[in-house]
Design a protein around this motif. Sequence first.
Motif, PDB file in Angstrom:
ATOM      1  N   PRO A  11      -4.295   3.950  -3.280  1.00  0.00           N
ATOM      2  CA  PRO A  11      -3.144   3.387  -2.570  1.00  0.00           C
ATOM      3  C   PRO A  11      -2.738   2.020  -3.094  1.00  0.00           C
ATOM      4  O   PRO A  11      -3.463   1.036  -2.940  1.00  0.00           O
ATOM      5  N   ILE A  12      -1.575   1.974  -3.717  1.00  0.00           N
ATOM      6  CA  ILE A  12      -1.002   0.705  -4.162  1.00  0.00           C
ATOM      7  C   ILE A  12       0.489   0.911  -4.394  1.00  0.00           C
ATOM      8  O   ILE A  12       0.921   1.971  -4.879  1.00  0.00           O
ATOM      9  N   THR A  70      -2.538  -6.832   5.182  1.00  0.00           N
ATOM     10  CA  THR A  70      -3.973  -7.067   5.076  1.00  0.00           C
ATOM     11  C   THR A  70      -4.556  -6.384   3.841  1.00  0.00           C
ATOM     12  O   THR A  70      -5.390  -6.946   3.131  1.00  0.00           O
ATOM     13  N   HIS A  71      -4.098  -5.162   3.583  1.00  0.00           N
ATOM     14  CA  HIS A  71      -4.732  -4.367   2.528  1.00  0.00           C
ATOM     15  C   HIS A  71      -3.950  -4.353   1.212  1.00  0.00           C
ATOM     16  O   HIS A  71      -4.412  -3.746   0.243  1.00  0.00           O
ATOM     17  N   GLY A  72      -2.800  -5.008   1.158  1.00  0.00           N
ATOM     18  CA  GLY A  72      -2.037  -5.037  -0.088  1.00  0.00           C
ATOM     19  C   GLY A  72      -2.842  -5.527  -1.278  1.00  0.00           C
ATOM     20  O   GLY A  72      -2.775  -4.940  -2.361  1.00  0.00           O
ATOM     21  N   PRO A  73      -3.638  -6.602  -1.135  1.00  0.00           N
ATOM     22  CA  PRO A  73      -4.382  -7.115  -2.291  1.00  0.00           C
ATOM     23  C   PRO A  73      -5.837  -6.661  -2.368  1.00  0.00           C
ATOM     24  O   PRO A  73      -6.619  -7.265  -3.098  1.00  0.00           O
ATOM     25  N   LYS A 105       0.786  -1.229   0.000  1.00  0.00           N
ATOM     26  CA  LYS A 105       0.000   0.000   0.000  1.00  0.00           C
ATOM     27  C   LYS A 105       0.817   1.276   0.000  1.00  0.00           C
ATOM     28  O   LYS A 105       0.287   2.340  -0.309  1.00  0.00           O
ATOM     29  N   ASN A 106       2.069   1.255   0.391  1.00  0.00           N
ATOM     30  CA  ASN A 106       2.856   2.490   0.347  1.00  0.00           C
ATOM     31  C   ASN A 106       4.310   2.184   0.021  1.00  0.00           C
ATOM     32  O   ASN A 106       4.764   1.043   0.135  1.00  0.00           O
ATOM     33  N   GLY A 107       5.017   3.208  -0.370  1.00  0.00           N
ATOM     34  CA  GLY A 107       6.377   3.022  -0.837  1.00  0.00           C
ATOM     35  C   GLY A 107       7.338   2.530   0.220  1.00  0.00           C
ATOM     36  O   GLY A 107       8.237   1.733  -0.063  1.00  0.00           O
TER      37      GLY A 107
END
Length: 456
Positions: free
Chosen positions: A274-275, A303-306, A127-129
């Motif tokens: 956000p990716i 949890t939120h990556g995919p 979700k973030n760099g």
Amino acid sequence: MSNARDDGSARPSFTRSNELQSRLNRLVPGGAHTYARGPDQYPDFMAPVLVRGSGARVWDADGNNFIEYGMGLRSVTLGHGYRPVVNAVCAAIADGTNFSRPTDLELQAAEDFLELVPAADMVKFAKNGSDVTTAAVRLARAVTGREMVAICNQPFFSVDDWFIGTTAMNSGVPTDIGAKSAGFAFNDLASLAALFDRNDGQIACVILEAATATAEPEPSFLQGVRALCDRHGALLIFDEMITGFRWSAGGAQSLYSVEPDLSCWGKAMGNGFPISALAGKREYMDLGGLNTDRERVFLLSTTHGPERGGLAAFRAVVHAYATEDPISHMVRSGQRLAEGVNRAAAELGIADYVQVMGRPSCLVFVTRDPERQPSQEFRTLFLQELLSGGVLGQSFVTSAAHTPTDITDTLEATRGALQIYSRAIEAGSVAGFLRGRPVAPALRRYAAPRRIGVAD
């Protein structure tokens, strides 16, 4: 100082934004969730709190309408509210956003990504760099059995200790962690070679942006970095946060024909959604998976990556880049903007003091004082007058949504700002022109000189 501009028009009011910012200051450390978005990065009491955007335009809580540059810290290249991306996200999340097993979107997005980045065999989304750069460093340390990281002297790589420990804002970082990171200079191959020599057999990886807004790699520099990494057994990591989808859809590595071992992506790959992504060679990435007999690396597990919204946004961005050529649009707008601002500065006799420079798709402006030294005071004056003229931006980074009219209006506002700037240069100071305190570096050790109390 009068509330009227030189042309007689009223300066915009920020009453409601200032009220909201004061409340943010009480509830959110720094008054924003990104230091670069903080009120200390804008003229005093002229930090608009935004409520919506469309294309290259944004509106604040007072109803002011601004042409925006920087575009979400360079994360928006197609424009705010770009319909194909928004529609793709809405369609994806209508069927649920997050599940206990992978979705077909994860496979489709991975296939899209790896088609764009042929140097990589595998990809993992987050979700973030900072998540992906830190994962890349951890993986490189596991691969090599070494701990030191060679970091290029570029502005930012991560919020995590291995990088923040090297900055002025390193409070809370154990000293032994900071000691395991060492710097070298961009376009100075000798400085990297010397770093390897001083730390023989200890450097796990080299991390750098292959290019920046103001610095192109000199001929053979990147190839030389690649060769030094190979010679010393270190992994090469490219940070493609800004270069990806702004230099090329395939990133700087495709433009300069140098293959890193690992690369880190984010920002424009979701047009503001956000990716982020870590990509790399299979022999390394597999250490974070199930196809290895070595000790496994805790690579990325989010949890939120995919979640489906970000993945759908990415796929829509890929389609837009394949069908609309947004980079060429950014380049044309940037070229016209840079030429126009620099011409106006020359006509006013201040070309040595204000200059727009950099890659046309990633422009910055330089502000100097009467001694021709970089100046935060004069930068703040320039920002103040741009805001008064309806332009919001800490840079002149364009998007494909900037229209010819947007550029024309920006050039008109900039000419007005440059006229004030010229008078301040002639006076030898911003005194009497700047309405408050100057901005301060976002990463600084103390809140002073822009300490903001909860009542501000």
